[in-house]
Design a protein around this motif. Structure first.
Motif, PDB file in Angstrom:
ATOM      1  N   GLY A  98      -8.358  -6.821  15.400  1.00 44.47           N
ATOM      2  CA  GLY A  98      -7.951  -6.355  13.884  1.00 44.47           C
ATOM      3  C   GLY A  98      -8.572  -7.187  12.651  1.00 44.47           C
ATOM      4  O   GLY A  98      -9.591  -6.313  11.595  1.00 44.47           O
ATOM      5  N   VAL A 102     -11.939  -5.001  10.360  1.00 43.66           N
ATOM      6  CA  VAL A 102     -11.678  -5.689   9.308  1.00 43.66           C
ATOM      7  C   VAL A 102     -13.179  -6.461   8.662  1.00 43.66           C
ATOM      8  O   VAL A 102     -13.901  -5.707   7.725  1.00 43.66           O
ATOM      9  CB  VAL A 102     -10.703  -6.347   8.989  1.00 43.66           C
ATOM     10  CG1 VAL A 102     -10.692  -6.538   7.207  1.00 43.66           C
ATOM     11  CG2 VAL A 102      -9.545  -5.107   8.850  1.00 43.66           C
ATOM     12  N   LEU A 200     -11.172   0.827   9.169  1.00 43.10           N
ATOM     13  CA  LEU A 200     -10.206  -0.356   8.041  1.00 43.10           C
ATOM     14  C   LEU A 200      -9.166  -0.009   8.870  1.00 43.10           C
ATOM     15  O   LEU A 200      -7.935  -1.360   8.773  1.00 43.10           O
ATOM     16  CB  LEU A 200     -10.771  -0.493   6.437  1.00 43.10           C
ATOM     17  CG  LEU A 200     -11.532  -0.933   6.317  1.00 43.10           C
ATOM     18  CD1 LEU A 200     -11.741  -0.668   4.895  1.00 43.10           C
ATOM     19  CD2 LEU A 200     -11.683  -2.575   5.985  1.00 43.10           C
ATOM     20  N   THR A 204      -6.348  -3.062  10.618  1.00 43.18           N
ATOM     21  CA  THR A 204      -5.389  -2.944   9.602  1.00 43.18           C
ATOM     22  C   THR A 204      -4.071  -3.379  10.471  1.00 43.18           C
ATOM     23  O   THR A 204      -3.085  -3.687  10.599  1.00 43.18           O
ATOM     24  CB  THR A 204      -5.240  -2.706   7.939  1.00 43.18           C
ATOM     25  OG1 THR A 204      -6.469  -2.575   7.324  1.00 43.18           O
ATOM     26  CG2 THR A 204      -4.125  -3.286   7.366  1.00 43.18           C
ATOM     27  N   THR A 205      -4.134  -1.691  11.470  1.00 43.60           N
ATOM     28  CA  THR A 205      -2.908  -1.959  11.887  1.00 43.60           C
ATOM     29  C   THR A 205      -2.879  -2.891  13.119  1.00 43.60           C
ATOM     30  O   THR A 205      -1.299  -2.267  13.493  1.00 43.60           O
ATOM     31  CB  THR A 205      -2.943  -0.200  12.042  1.00 43.60           C
ATOM     32  OG1 THR A 205      -4.004   0.000  13.029  1.00 43.60           O
ATOM     33  CG2 THR A 205      -2.566   0.594  11.109  1.00 43.60           C
ATOM     34  N   ILE A 207      -3.613  -5.855  13.630  1.00 44.71           N
ATOM     35  CA  ILE A 207      -3.032  -6.763  12.686  1.00 44.71           C
ATOM     36  C   ILE A 207      -1.708  -7.088  12.603  1.00 44.71           C
ATOM     37  O   ILE A 207      -0.721  -7.527  12.725  1.00 44.71           O
ATOM     38  CB  ILE A 207      -3.604  -7.558  11.346  1.00 44.71           C
ATOM     39  CG1 ILE A 207      -5.232  -7.635  11.613  1.00 44.71           C
ATOM     40  CG2 ILE A 207      -3.275  -8.465  10.930  1.00 44.71           C
ATOM     41  CD1 ILE A 207      -6.663  -7.577  10.500  1.00 44.71           C
ATOM     42  N   ALA A 208      -1.275  -5.816  12.184  1.00 41.87           N
ATOM     43  CA  ALA A 208      -0.093  -5.411  11.532  1.00 41.87           C
ATOM     44  C   ALA A 208       1.177  -5.758  13.110  1.00 41.87           C
ATOM     45  O   ALA A 208       1.672  -6.444  13.361  1.00 41.87           O
ATOM     46  CB  ALA A 208       0.455  -3.996  11.263  1.00 41.87           C
TER      47      ALA A 208
END
Length: 249
Positions: A98, A102, A200, A204-205, A207-208
């Motif tokens: 992730g 990004v 992006l 981000t998802t 990483i989450a």
């Protein structure tokens, strides 16, 4: 041989195969967008070869990973805890992937909107990258998506041949769609920014998800589909205005 024949005669196996193919194709959209943007930075004569090599090598890597599915499943076991939140190898891989997405998307967005890109980028960073570097980045990102999809697939079926067949069909679809999608993005500059926005969002998802905050994939793809629909309407509107101006001149 009897095992394969029993699978071929099983309706449940065919349903599992169809479900896995759909899942692999949908999950492959993320990867395909990344491949399209990345290979479009190559000299035109190298783009299609890089796409085929990257996707072909990714297929081999996925099949090898499926051969080690018992090990892949163990990647979900917690390694350590931070403030009560457990982290496994899968989580760390998703976070790293992730962050890479990004970083890559942010860098490309900056390159596209910078009014003086020559001042911000060295000669080696400009219009193109090397074929080897492009293939390496394709494989790195495919590794992240492969591990996640394999862990998901294990929850849907225990049969490795079904998983392998689904991967082969899905990657074949990616091979067929890669060049048309890349050409469409290349010939529609506004689509590039939309695709980078998708990357992006996907980064981000990831990483989450790595931090334990799971976002249902349906929400992500619904948002991407809605954005693509709006951009499609904008493209039709721009073409209609261009035709009106041409007819009035």
């Amino acid at each position: 041989m009897d095992y394969i024949l029993s699978l071929l005669a099983s309706p449940e196996a065919w349903i599992a195969l169809a479900t896995l193919i759909v899942m692999e194709v949908v999950l492959g959209i993320d990867n395909l967008i990344f491949i399209s943007i990345l290979t479009n930075k190559l000299p035109e004569e190298h783009r299609e070869r890089a796409r085929k090599l990257g996707i072909g090598m990714a297929l081999v890597m996925r099949l090898v990973l499926l051969g080690t599915v018992a090990f892949i499943v163990q990647l979900t076991e917690p390694l350590f805890e931070v403030f009560g939140q457990g982290f496994s190898w899968r989580d760390l891989i998703l976070i790293a992937g992730g962050l890479f997405l990004v970083w890559k998307a942010t860098r490309e967005i900056h390159h596209n909107v910078d009014p003086d890109p020559d001042a911000a980028y060295s000669e080696s960073d400009k219009a193109s990258i090397g074929v080897t570097a492009a293939i390496a980045q394709i494989l790195v990102l495919d590794l992240v998506f492969s591990i996640d999809s394999i862990i998901t697939a294990v929850g849907m079926t225990d049969h490795i041949p079904i998983m392998m067949a689904a991967v082969i069909v899905a990657v074949s679809v990616m091979l067929l769609a890669a060049t048309p999608l890349a050409n469409f993005i290349h010939h529609n500059p506004t689509i590039v920014m939309l695709a980078l926005g998708f990357l992006l969002l996907i980064g981000t998802t990831l990483i989450a998800d790595g931090f334990g905050a799971h976002v249902p994939k349906g929400y992500i793809y619904a948002a991407m589909g809605f954005s693509a629909l709006i951009e499609g309407l904008n493209m039709l509107s721009r073409r209609a205005r261009a035709r009106r101006r041409a007819s009035q001149s």
